[in-house]
Design a protein around this motif. Structure first.
Motif, PDB file in Angstrom:
ATOM      1  N   THR A 105      41.034  46.329  44.538  1.00 48.50           N
ATOM      2  CA  THR A 105      40.802  47.253  43.425  1.00 48.50           C
ATOM      3  C   THR A 105      41.266  48.655  43.774  1.00 48.50           C
ATOM      4  OG1 THR A 105      38.906  45.965  42.644  1.00 48.50           O
ATOM      5  CG2 THR A 105      39.042  48.257  41.931  1.00 48.50           C
ATOM      6  N   ALA A 159      41.355  45.478  33.217  1.00 43.01           N
ATOM      7  CA  ALA A 159      41.183  44.661  34.426  1.00 43.01           C
ATOM      8  C   ALA A 159      39.704  44.461  34.752  1.00 43.01           C
ATOM      9  CB  ALA A 159      41.899  45.320  35.602  1.00 43.01           C
ATOM     10  N   GLU A 160      38.914  45.524  34.625  1.00 46.86           N
ATOM     11  CA  GLU A 160      37.476  45.402  34.904  1.00 46.86           C
ATOM     12  C   GLU A 160      36.792  44.509  33.876  1.00 46.86           C
ATOM     13  OE1 GLU A 160      36.058  46.323  37.574  1.00 46.86           O
ATOM     14  OE2 GLU A 160      37.805  47.400  38.347  1.00 46.86           O
ATOM     15  N   ALA A 218      45.044  49.120  44.021  1.00 42.04           N
ATOM     16  CA  ALA A 218      45.692  49.296  42.721  1.00 42.04           C
ATOM     17  C   ALA A 218      45.465  50.690  42.160  1.00 42.04           C
ATOM     18  CB  ALA A 218      45.171  48.251  41.735  1.00 42.04           C
ATOM     19  N   VAL A 247      38.191  41.934  32.411  1.00 39.17           N
ATOM     20  CA  VAL A 247      38.524  40.563  32.806  1.00 39.17           C
ATOM     21  C   VAL A 247      37.617  40.115  33.954  1.00 39.17           C
ATOM     22  CG1 VAL A 247      40.300  39.105  33.847  1.00 39.17           C
ATOM     23  CG2 VAL A 247      40.906  40.669  32.004  1.00 39.17           C
ATOM     24  N   LYS A 248      37.406  40.996  34.921  1.00 41.07           N
ATOM     25  CA  LYS A 248      36.556  40.645  36.069  1.00 41.07           C
ATOM     26  C   LYS A 248      35.137  40.301  35.635  1.00 41.07           C
ATOM     27  CE  LYS A 248      38.835  43.785  39.342  1.00 41.07           C
ATOM     28  NZ  LYS A 248      38.616  45.010  40.150  1.00 41.07           N
ATOM     29  N   ARG A 261      44.480  50.306  31.427  1.00 46.74           N
ATOM     30  CA  ARG A 261      44.751  49.059  32.146  1.00 46.74           C
ATOM     31  C   ARG A 261      43.653  48.769  33.172  1.00 46.74           C
ATOM     32  NH1 ARG A 261      50.450  50.868  31.865  1.00 46.74           N
ATOM     33  NH2 ARG A 261      51.480  49.515  30.330  1.00 46.74           N
ATOM     34  N   LEU A 262      43.128  49.794  33.780  1.00 47.40           N
ATOM     35  CA  LEU A 262      42.015  49.593  34.713  1.00 47.40           C
ATOM     36  C   LEU A 262      40.778  49.074  33.980  1.00 47.40           C
ATOM     37  CD1 LEU A 262      42.315  52.768  36.970  1.00 47.40           C
ATOM     38  CD2 LEU A 262      42.745  50.406  37.658  1.00 47.40           C
TER      39      LEU A 262
END
Length: 287
Positions: free
Chosen positions: A116, A34-35, A119, A37-38, A30-31
């Motif tokens: 970040t 997320a990265e 989380a 997406v960033k 998931r991390l």
């Protein structure tokens, strides 16, 4: 006949059960998502990747066409196809190293790093997730780049008398070495960025190391310095993308103390050391 709506009292509304939002645990996958997406949400990322990719076909076509006129005077098998196909690696290196630095330093500039690390309180998984995404992009750029460079140089292969032979170990090493080298150098730049936490300082450090310090060591006519230059990260890693007959287009070091894979191992050792330093500082520093 109409029926009047019965008003709901605040006590009744409060007594109704509310749907609960399931909180998903923070995992490494998931991390990474997320990265991803960033980094893909920034237009600058796509501009940088497009620029890095464009260097491969452009330089491959320019170098191949420029030697077509003198190919008849060259000895047989003098021109190594992959060395010309991968001509854009030096300029692409400049771009992906900058991307590697900015991938970690941009959040310090905007303050998003606080969210970040909130989380991912242990911090290191977030650092590894960023590293995975940015090195994956660099590897993809290198892989697509050598393929587009191959396609761009192919029209001159017949005139020059060269080719890309995937049954030749040197050719395979040069073609596969480019994405590996770009990914490793991007990881090095990422680690430097994580250490200094400043885009300007990180990019200056990387460019100074790659294009100033290492060439200075390589060209100073003092043998101990030239021997040392072979173990600096860019020169050591560039052994992987160095043609046995034509030399390297990445570094001026002509020392062949290290073999191709040995040199790449030295580069990975540099990356590992810098990532350990970055990890220790990330755990000890206040954001």
């Amino acid at each position: 006949m109409t029926t009047a709506a019965t008003p709901t009292s605040p006590a009744t509304a409060a007594s109704r059960p509310r749907a609960r939002t399931a909180v998903q645990p923070v995992t490494y996958s998931r991390l990474v998502a997320a990265e991803w997406v960033k980094i893909r949400s920034l237009r600058s990322t796509w501009w940088a990747l497009a620029l890095a990719l464009a260097f491969f076909p452009l330089l491959a076509a320019m170098r191949s066409s420029s030697i077509a006129a003198i190919a008849a005077d060259a000895p047989p098998n003098f021109f190594v196809g992959p060395a010309y196909v991968t001509s854009g690696v030096t300029l692409a290196l400049l771009v992906v190293c900058g991307l590697g630095v900015v991938a970690v330093t941009a959040e310090y500039r905007t303050g998003q790093i606080r969210s970040t690390l909130a989380a991912a309180p242990t911090r290191l998984p977030a650092l590894r997730a960023k590293l995975t995404v940015v090195t994956g992009l660099a590897f993809a750029v290198g892989l697509v780049g050598v393929l587009t460079g191959w396609a761009a140089a192919a029209p001159w292969f017949g005139t020059i008398g060269m080719s890309v032979d995937l049954t030749d170990p040197q050719h395979v090493r040069l073609m596969l070495g480019v994405p590996l080298y770009l990914a490793a150098m991007t990881a090095l730049a990422f680690a430097l960025g994580a250490i200094v936490r400043s885009s300007a300082a990180g990019i200056a450090s990387v460019l100074g190391l790659v294009f100033v310090v290492e060439p200075a060591f390589a060209y100073i006519p003092f043998e101990p310095l030239q021997e040392l230059a072979a173990y600096l990260p860019t020169a050591a890693g560039a052994r992987l993308v160095t043609s046995d007959s034509l030399g390297s287009v990445v570094t001026g070091s002509g020392v062949t103390t290290l073999g191709p894979w040995g040199g790449f191992g030295v580069l990975l050792a540099w990356v590992a050391v810098l990532l350990v330093v970055a990890s220790v500082l990330l755990r000890r520093r206040d954001v």
